[in-house]
Design a protein around this motif. Structure first.
Motif, PDB file in Angstrom:
ATOM      1  N   GLU A  52      11.876  35.062  15.639  1.00  0.00           N
ATOM      2  CA  GLU A  52      10.863  35.623  16.541  1.00  0.00           C
ATOM      3  C   GLU A  52      10.627  37.102  16.247  1.00  0.00           C
ATOM      4  OE1 GLU A  52      12.356  34.819  20.436  1.00  0.00           O
ATOM      5  OE2 GLU A  52      12.123  32.647  20.213  1.00  0.00           O
ATOM      6  N   THR A  53      11.693  37.836  15.961  1.00  0.00           N
ATOM      7  CA  THR A  53      11.573  39.274  15.713  1.00  0.00           C
ATOM      8  C   THR A  53      10.847  39.551  14.405  1.00  0.00           C
ATOM      9  OG1 THR A  53      13.605  39.658  16.968  1.00  0.00           O
ATOM     10  CG2 THR A  53      12.877  41.421  15.522  1.00  0.00           C
ATOM     11  N   LEU A  54      11.199  38.839  13.332  1.00  0.00           N
ATOM     12  CA  LEU A  54      10.511  39.030  12.054  1.00  0.00           C
ATOM     13  C   LEU A  54       9.052  38.608  12.158  1.00  0.00           C
ATOM     14  CD1 LEU A  54      13.160  37.864   9.412  1.00  0.00           C
ATOM     15  CD2 LEU A  54      12.750  40.158  10.314  1.00  0.00           C
ATOM     16  N   ASN A  55       8.788  37.579  12.941  1.00  0.00           N
ATOM     17  CA  ASN A  55       7.421  37.086  13.092  1.00  0.00           C
ATOM     18  C   ASN A  55       6.498  38.117  13.736  1.00  0.00           C
ATOM     19  OD1 ASN A  55       5.497  34.917  12.758  1.00  0.00           O
ATOM     20  ND2 ASN A  55       5.501  34.787  14.999  1.00  0.00           N
ATOM     21  N   LYS A  56       7.056  39.076  14.460  1.00  0.00           N
ATOM     22  CA  LYS A  56       6.222  40.128  15.046  1.00  0.00           C
ATOM     23  C   LYS A  56       5.490  40.905  13.962  1.00  0.00           C
ATOM     24  CE  LYS A  56       9.059  40.882  19.171  1.00  0.00           C
ATOM     25  NZ  LYS A  56       9.954  41.825  19.865  1.00  0.00           N
ATOM     26  N   VAL A  57       6.124  41.048  12.790  1.00  0.00           N
ATOM     27  CA  VAL A  57       5.468  41.730  11.676  1.00  0.00           C
ATOM     28  C   VAL A  57       4.428  40.813  11.039  1.00  0.00           C
ATOM     29  CG1 VAL A  57       5.798  42.709   9.369  1.00  0.00           C
ATOM     30  CG2 VAL A  57       7.388  43.264  11.195  1.00  0.00           C
ATOM     31  N   PHE A  58       4.797  39.540  10.807  1.00  0.00           N
ATOM     32  CA  PHE A  58       3.886  38.617  10.129  1.00  0.00           C
ATOM     33  C   PHE A  58       2.650  38.287  10.970  1.00  0.00           C
ATOM     34  CE2 PHE A  58       8.051  37.375   8.183  1.00  0.00           C
ATOM     35  CZ  PHE A  58       7.798  37.989   6.970  1.00  0.00           C
ATOM     36  N   SER A  59       2.789  38.339  12.283  1.00  0.00           N
ATOM     37  CA  SER A  59       1.655  38.006  13.148  1.00  0.00           C
ATOM     38  C   SER A  59       0.933  39.240  13.689  1.00  0.00           C
ATOM     39  CB  SER A  59       2.126  37.136  14.318  1.00  0.00           C
ATOM     40  OG  SER A  59       3.067  37.845  15.110  1.00  0.00           O
ATOM     41  N   PHE A  60       1.333  40.420  13.235  1.00  0.00           N
ATOM     42  CA  PHE A  60       0.753  41.653  13.753  1.00  0.00           C
ATOM     43  C   PHE A  60      -0.752  41.708  13.534  1.00  0.00           C
ATOM     44  CE2 PHE A  60      -0.594  46.078  13.195  1.00  0.00           C
ATOM     45  CZ  PHE A  60      -0.260  46.583  14.436  1.00  0.00           C
ATOM     46  N   HIS A  61      -1.219  41.219  12.372  1.00  0.00           N
ATOM     47  CA  HIS A  61      -2.654  41.291  12.079  1.00  0.00           C
ATOM     48  C   HIS A  61      -3.485  40.533  13.110  1.00  0.00           C
ATOM     49  CE1 HIS A  61      -1.441  37.499  10.267  1.00  0.00           C
ATOM     50  NE2 HIS A  61      -2.703  37.142  10.277  1.00  0.00           N
ATOM     51  N   THR A  62      -2.937  39.430  13.648  1.00  0.00           N
ATOM     52  CA  THR A  62      -3.668  38.654  14.651  1.00  0.00           C
ATOM     53  C   THR A  62      -3.819  39.442  15.937  1.00  0.00           C
ATOM     54  OG1 THR A  62      -2.734  36.631  13.706  1.00  0.00           O
ATOM     55  CG2 THR A  62      -3.720  36.458  15.883  1.00  0.00           C
ATOM     56  N   ALA A  63      -2.714  40.018  16.413  1.00  0.00           N
ATOM     57  CA  ALA A  63      -2.769  40.812  17.637  1.00  0.00           C
ATOM     58  C   ALA A  63      -3.632  42.056  17.433  1.00  0.00           C
ATOM     59  CB  ALA A  63      -1.356  41.223  18.060  1.00  0.00           C
ATOM     60  N   TYR A  64      -3.541  42.643  16.244  1.00  0.00           N
ATOM     61  CA  TYR A  64      -4.326  43.849  15.957  1.00  0.00           C
ATOM     62  C   TYR A  64      -5.818  43.537  15.950  1.00  0.00           C
ATOM     63  CZ  TYR A  64      -5.918  48.035  13.492  1.00  0.00           C
ATOM     64  OH  TYR A  64      -6.561  49.177  13.127  1.00  0.00           O
ATOM     65  N   ALA A  65      -6.168  42.380  15.343  1.00  0.00           N
ATOM     66  CA  ALA A  65      -7.581  41.986  15.288  1.00  0.00           C
ATOM     67  C   ALA A  65      -8.147  41.758  16.686  1.00  0.00           C
ATOM     68  CB  ALA A  65      -7.751  40.732  14.432  1.00  0.00           C
ATOM     69  N   ARG A  66      -7.324  41.233  17.584  1.00  0.00           N
ATOM     70  CA  ARG A  66      -7.773  40.989  18.965  1.00  0.00           C
ATOM     71  C   ARG A  66      -7.488  42.186  19.862  1.00  0.00           C
ATOM     72  NH1 ARG A  66      -4.983  35.442  18.784  1.00  0.00           N
ATOM     73  NH2 ARG A  66      -3.341  36.647  19.758  1.00  0.00           N
ATOM     74  N   ASN A  67      -6.836  43.217  19.274  1.00  0.00           N
ATOM     75  CA  ASN A  67      -6.460  44.429  20.004  1.00  0.00           C
ATOM     76  C   ASN A  67      -5.534  44.122  21.172  1.00  0.00           C
ATOM     77  OD1 ASN A  67      -6.453  47.178  20.181  1.00  0.00           O
ATOM     78  ND2 ASN A  67      -8.192  47.271  21.568  1.00  0.00           N
ATOM     79  N   GLU A  68      -4.704  43.097  21.006  1.00  0.00           N
ATOM     80  CA  GLU A  68      -3.754  42.736  22.059  1.00  0.00           C
ATOM     81  C   GLU A  68      -2.426  43.434  21.807  1.00  0.00           C
ATOM     82  OE1 GLU A  68      -3.240  38.575  22.271  1.00  0.00           O
ATOM     83  OE2 GLU A  68      -5.334  38.162  22.749  1.00  0.00           O
ATOM     84  N   HIS A  69      -1.826  43.918  22.847  1.00  0.00           N
ATOM     85  CA  HIS A  69      -0.495  44.534  22.789  1.00  0.00           C
ATOM     86  C   HIS A  69      -0.420  45.667  21.768  1.00  0.00           C
ATOM     87  CE1 HIS A  69       0.561  41.111  25.174  1.00  0.00           C
ATOM     88  NE2 HIS A  69       0.273  40.298  24.193  1.00  0.00           N
ATOM     89  N   PHE A  70      -1.560  46.228  21.424  1.00  0.00           N
ATOM     90  CA  PHE A  70      -1.515  47.359  20.497  1.00  0.00           C
ATOM     91  C   PHE A  70      -2.371  48.476  21.040  1.00  0.00           C
ATOM     92  CE2 PHE A  70      -2.862  49.945  16.923  1.00  0.00           C
ATOM     93  CZ  PHE A  70      -1.631  50.261  16.393  1.00  0.00           C
TER      94      PHE A  70
END
Length: 199
Positions: A52-70
Motif C-alpha cells: 500500500e505504501t509503495l503504491n502511493k508513488v505508483f498511483s500518484f499520477h492518478t490523484a494528481y490528475a484529479r487533484n485529489e489529496h494533493f
C-alpha cells in the motif's frame, strides 16, 4: 528482535535471528531485505502495508490528475509533482510528501524501491537528489532529439519494440541501465522512452 528471540525461543546470536528473519521472509510472513544497512535494520511485519505504501508513488499520477489529496500550491511541490508525472523523476521532497515522512521511514522505502528495481538514482546533469521511476515514462513518438541521439555516439541501446516480454522486465533493466550509466564519468543524459532506452 534479539530480545524477543531470547525471551521466546532461546536464540542466542544475531546470525540465528537473521536466519529466522530470512525464513519468515521466504514464507511471506514478513518483508526483510538484509542487503543494505538501512534495509537490514528493518523487518516489515505486515507485507500488505509495504504494498500500500509503495503504491502511493505508483498511483500518484492518478490523484494528481484529479487533484485529489494533493495541494502542491500549499506545499511548494507543484514543479516536483509535474516532474514525476510527466517525466518520471521524483525529488526527495516529493517522496517525503507522498509517503508522509513523519509516519514512514523514507530512507527505508527508497532503499526498498531501489532493491526491487522500481526506482534508481538519477545522477545526470548535476542532479544528486533525483530518482528515476521508469513506470512513469510517457508515451511519445520518436522525436528529432531521439534521431539525433542515435547519430551522436550511442554506446548502448535497449529496444523491445515489437517484442513480448514479461511485464516490468523492461523497467527493471532501465533501472540497472540508468544506475550504471550514472556512475560512469562523463556519461550523458540517457534518452528514455516506453520501449527504448539509449545512453
Amino acid at each position: 528482535l534479539r530480545t524477543l528471540a531470547d525471551a521466546t525461543s532461546g536464540i542466542q546470536s544475531m546470525h540465528d535471528v537473521e536466519i529466522c528473519l530470512q525464513i519468515l521472509h521466504e514464507q511471506g510472513f514478513i518483508v526483510y531485505f538484509p542487503k543494505t544497512d538501512i534495509l537490514s535494520n528493518t523487518a516489515i511485519l505486515k507485507p500488505e502495508w509495504l504494498i500500500e505504501t509503495l503504491n502511493k508513488v505508483f498511483s500518484f499520477h492518478t490523484a494528481y490528475a484529479r487533484n485529489e489529496h494533493f495541494h502542491g500550491e500549499f506545499t511548494g511541490l507543484d514543479h516536483d509533482a509535474d516532474l514525476l508525472v510527466n517525466h518520471g523523476f521524483a525529488s526527495r521532497d516529493l517522496l517525503d510528501y507522498i509517503w508522509d515522512s513523519e509516519a514512514a521511514d523514507v530512507d527505508f522505502l527508497v532503499d526498498v524501491m531501489k532493491k526491487m528495481m522500481y526506482m534508481s538514482d538519477y545522477k545526470f546533469g548535476g542532479n544528486s537528489e533525483l530518482f528515476f521511476l521508469p513506470s512513469y515514462i510517457s508515451l511519445e513518438s520518436e522525436s528529432q532529439e531521439e534521431k539525433n541521439f542515435s547519430k551522436n555516439g550511442k554506446r548502448m541501446k535497449i529496444d523491445f519494440n515489437g517484442l513480448c516480454i514479461p511485464q516490468g522486465l523492461f523497467h527493471r533493466l532501465v533501472c540497472l541501465f540508468v544506475n550504471h550509466s550514472g556512475n560512469m564519468p562523463n556519461s550523458k543524459d540517457p534518452l528514455l522512452r516506453p520501449s527504448i532506452a539509449q545512453g
